[in-house]
Design a protein around this motif. Sequence first.
Motif, PDB file in Angstrom:
ATOM      1  N   LEU A 231      -8.765   0.451  -0.720  1.00 23.59           N
ATOM      2  CA  LEU A 231      -8.266  -0.337   0.256  1.00 23.59           C
ATOM      3  C   LEU A 231      -7.329   0.626   1.329  1.00 23.59           C
TER       4      LEU A 231
ATOM      5  N   ALA B 252      -6.793  -9.289   0.739  1.00 23.95           N
ATOM      6  CA  ALA B 252      -7.885  -8.275   0.348  1.00 23.95           C
ATOM      7  C   ALA B 252      -8.346  -8.598  -1.089  1.00 23.95           C
TER       8      ALA B 252
ATOM      9  N   PRO C   8       0.682  -1.123  -0.256  1.00 26.59           N
ATOM     10  CA  PRO C   8       0.234   0.141   0.019  1.00 26.59           C
ATOM     11  C   PRO C   8       0.707   1.266  -0.024  1.00 26.59           C
TER      12      PRO C   8
ATOM     13  N   TYR D 282      -3.111  -8.169   8.308  1.00 22.73           N
ATOM     14  CA  TYR D 282      -4.217  -8.145   7.462  1.00 22.73           C
ATOM     15  C   TYR D 282      -3.737  -8.412   6.060  1.00 22.73           C
ATOM     16  N   TYR D 283      -4.501  -9.404   5.499  1.00 21.95           N
ATOM     17  CA  TYR D 283      -4.070 -10.089   4.213  1.00 21.95           C
ATOM     18  C   TYR D 283      -5.376 -10.598   3.375  1.00 21.95           C
TER      19      TYR D 283
ATOM     20  N   GLY E 217      -7.525   0.457   5.407  1.00 22.61           N
ATOM     21  CA  GLY E 217      -6.408   0.443   6.260  1.00 22.61           C
ATOM     22  C   GLY E 217      -6.276   1.440   7.229  1.00 22.61           C
TER      23      GLY E 217
ATOM     24  N   TRP F 288      -1.088  -5.034   0.016  1.00 27.83           N
ATOM     25  CA  TRP F 288      -2.466  -4.392   0.381  1.00 27.83           C
ATOM     26  C   TRP F 288      -2.795  -3.145  -0.698  1.00 27.83           C
TER      27      TRP F 288
ATOM     28  N   TYR G  51     -11.510  -9.010   3.577  1.00 30.28           N
ATOM     29  CA  TYR G  51     -10.176  -9.268   3.932  1.00 30.28           C
ATOM     30  C   TYR G  51      -9.806 -10.191   5.184  1.00 30.28           C
TER      31      TYR G  51
ATOM     32  N   PHE H  40      -0.228  -4.585   6.823  1.00 24.05           N
ATOM     33  CA  PHE H  40      -1.149  -4.767   5.836  1.00 24.05           C
ATOM     34  C   PHE H  40      -0.253  -5.627   4.644  1.00 24.05           C
TER      35      PHE H  40
END
Length: 217
Positions: free
Chosen positions: A86, A145, A49, A142-143, A90, A75, A159, A72
């Motif tokens: 996204l 997505a 991201p 976090y994964y 986040g 992301w 997610y 993330f």
Amino acid sequence: MKRRTLPVATAFATATALLLTACGGGGTTPKANDKIAGADRGSTAPASPSADASDNADRPDITLPKDLSDKFENWSTGDSAKDAVLADVGRRVDATNYAIAEGDAELPALGFYYTGTALADAGDWVTSIAKSGYSITGVNRYYNAKIDLFDSTSAGVVYCEDQSKAFAKDKKSGKVIKTAVTAKSYVLYSTRLEKNKKGVWQTTKLTSQRGHKSCTP
């Protein structure tokens, strides 16, 4: 501890699972006939991201405490429109965990990234955790997505969260309450977002399901 039944309230980040687990409870799952959009799709997030916002919104500054981090994984999609959504998902996650760590349900960042009943439930949940005397510590990952753009101002994002390295912490004593890693340490989230006039993608709906096959190792 009294178990909450509101879908949004039972979905919030690490603290939901950790505090309910510590009290012998469990998370709320969607009904059997509730479809979770994108849950069976392949990954569509190959990149990292961007920290820069793609709009001119005056975004609140969020700095998590040193003992808490949100990671993330992959992301972004390479599509600027989807990545803007996204990015705000986040930031909403960071804002929620920051509010929980601070014990502050009035944190401006919550109202920046939530709206409507989702915002009210977020405030209620942060307040309930603060009153319990707990905070959170460790690493949240976090994964997986996956995103659907419904139109120019509405989207859905699914997610996963890995809570295996995040724990509840007693705010008074500083004691970390570690729990065993199980399938329920992995959570599938399904969210709906609306883009406001400032260009911010705000979360309007949020549900979760623990131990979903798309999130567990």
